[in-house]
Design an enzyme around this catalytic site. Sequence first.
Site, short mmCIF file in Angstrom:
data_model
loop_
_atom_site.label_atom_id
_atom_site.label_comp_id
_atom_site.label_asym_id
_atom_site.label_seq_id
_atom_site.Cartn_x
_atom_site.Cartn_y
_atom_site.Cartn_z
N TYR A 167 63.35 18.85 47.23
CA TYR A 167 62.27 19.84 47.14
C TYR A 167 61.59 20.01 48.49
CZ TYR A 167 58.17 22.33 45.35
OH TYR A 167 57.18 23.27 45.14
N SER A 190 55.47 25.61 50.17
CA SER A 190 54.60 24.63 49.50
C SER A 190 53.96 23.78 50.61
CB SER A 190 55.47 23.72 48.62
OG SER A 190 54.72 22.60 48.16
N1 LIG Z 1 52.81 24.66 40.90
C1 LIG Z 1 52.64 24.02 42.05
O1 LIG Z 1 51.90 23.02 42.15
C2 LIG Z 1 53.33 24.53 43.30
C3 LIG Z 1 52.93 24.03 44.54
C4 LIG Z 1 53.57 24.47 45.69
C5 LIG Z 1 54.57 25.42 45.60
N2 LIG Z 1 54.93 25.89 44.39
C6 LIG Z 1 56.01 26.88 44.36
O2 LIG Z 1 55.54 28.05 43.73
C7 LIG Z 1 56.66 28.76 43.19
C8 LIG Z 1 56.33 29.18 41.78
O3 LIG Z 1 56.24 28.02 40.99
P1 LIG Z 1 55.19 27.86 39.77
O4 LIG Z 1 54.33 26.71 40.12
O5 LIG Z 1 54.59 29.16 39.45
O6 LIG Z 1 56.20 27.34 38.63
P2 LIG Z 1 56.70 28.00 37.29
O7 LIG Z 1 57.71 27.04 36.77
O8 LIG Z 1 55.54 28.34 36.43
O9 LIG Z 1 57.41 29.35 37.75
C9 LIG Z 1 58.65 29.36 38.40
C10 LIG Z 1 59.47 30.51 37.86
O10 LIG Z 1 60.71 30.56 38.60
C11 LIG Z 1 61.73 30.85 37.67
N3 LIG Z 1 63.01 30.40 38.16
C12 LIG Z 1 63.46 29.13 38.29
N4 LIG Z 1 64.72 29.12 38.74
C13 LIG Z 1 65.08 30.42 38.90
C14 LIG Z 1 66.26 31.05 39.35
N5 LIG Z 1 67.35 30.35 39.68
N6 LIG Z 1 66.28 32.40 39.41
C15 LIG Z 1 65.19 33.13 39.03
N7 LIG Z 1 64.06 32.58 38.60
C16 LIG Z 1 64.00 31.24 38.53
C17 LIG Z 1 61.32 30.13 36.40
O11 LIG Z 1 62.01 30.64 35.25
C18 LIG Z 1 59.83 30.37 36.38
O12 LIG Z 1 59.50 31.54 35.67
C19 LIG Z 1 57.85 27.82 43.32
O13 LIG Z 1 58.63 28.21 44.43
C20 LIG Z 1 57.22 26.47 43.55
O14 LIG Z 1 58.07 25.61 44.27
C21 LIG Z 1 54.34 25.48 43.24
#
Ligand SMILES: NC(=O)c1ccc[n+]([C@@H]2O[C@H](COP(=O)([O-])OP(=O)(O)OC[C@H]3O[C@@H](n4cnc5c(N)ncnc54)[C@H](O)[C@@H]3O)[C@@H](O)[C@H]2O)c1
Length: 250
Positions: free
Chosen positions: A156, A143
């Site tokens: 985080y 991130s």
């Molecule tokens: N959305 C943002 O603004 C953003 C920004 C920077 C980084 N990220 C990163 O991107 C990645 C994806 O996040 P997203 O934004 O798509 O969120 P999201 O919540 O839509 O998707 C995350 C997925 O991870 C799954 N998950 C959570 N814990 C888990 C576990 N223990 N085992 C298996 N699966 C698990 C959830 O069920 C979900 O389907 C994450 O690592 C997040 O930190 C997101």
Amino acid sequence: MGLLEKKVALVTGGSSGIGRAAAQIMAREGARVVVADIAQAGGEEIAALIRGNGREAVFIRADMAEAGEVEALIRRTVALYGRLDCALNNAGIPGDVAATADCTLENWERVMRVNLFGVWYCMKYEIPQMLKSGGGAIVNTSSISGLHGVRHQAAYSASKHGVIGLTKTAALEYGKAGIRVNALCPGWTISGMTQKREVHDVDPAFLSNYAVGRAGTPEEVAESAVWLCSDRASFVNGHALIVDGGRMAL
Ligand SMILES: NC(=O)c1ccc[n+]([C@@H]2O[C@H](COP(=O)([O-])OP(=O)(O)OC[C@H]3O[C@@H](n4cnc5c(N)ncnc54)[C@H](O)[C@@H]3O)[C@@H](O)[C@H]2O)c1
């Protein structure tokens, strides 16, 4: 010819958001895709959607915080498709919003287990499989919070900084064996994570720092991850790719 033609790709956190978009793009680009997540319904749905479009995909339920489940996931992936070429280690959770001294032990441990231990577990079991087939590409979702501090999200931010360290270390170790390891650093992206809760409500000026003046879509972020997984990115290794609409240009 698709970017990932004939490849076998694994996406963790594939039931929602960035992972869900990546699974669809990977399939469109020719890969056979394993969608892994703890969220069963969303994962089954996206795998069925991909199959409905004439591509190959399967959902495997696995908790990234449990080493045994990650090991079994990789074993099942290889049993099913014979190899593993690309992995997007993407599952993550934001954790609670609280100042560093108010972060609970439970929150600290859970965020670290999913976001940091989980990525290491993935690489621990993916790399030996990739070595067997002569190489591969790993992308770990960090991130921009892995590049700067984030008020009220110590666990985080620390976990995402850790992902970049893991990524660079593995890149150094396995580059000559044909495995590239990169990190993806998205900025604010509309997804399950950001819709479920206002993780950024501690900073009302949040969006004004985005040069494009908006949050990203999961597809915009996933496209970069898929490119990093592909042979088109063959000289990109140990890199933390920022995909944030210019937020970090500030
Ligand atoms: N959305 C943002 O603004 C953003 C920004 C920077 C980084 N990220 C990163 O991107 C990645 C994806 O996040 P997203 O934004 O798509 O969120 P999201 O919540 O839509 O998707 C995350 C997925 O991870 C799954 N998950 C959570 N814990 C888990 C576990 N223990 N085992 C298996 N699966 C698990 C959830 O069920 C979900 O389907 C994450 O690592 C997040 O930190 C997101």
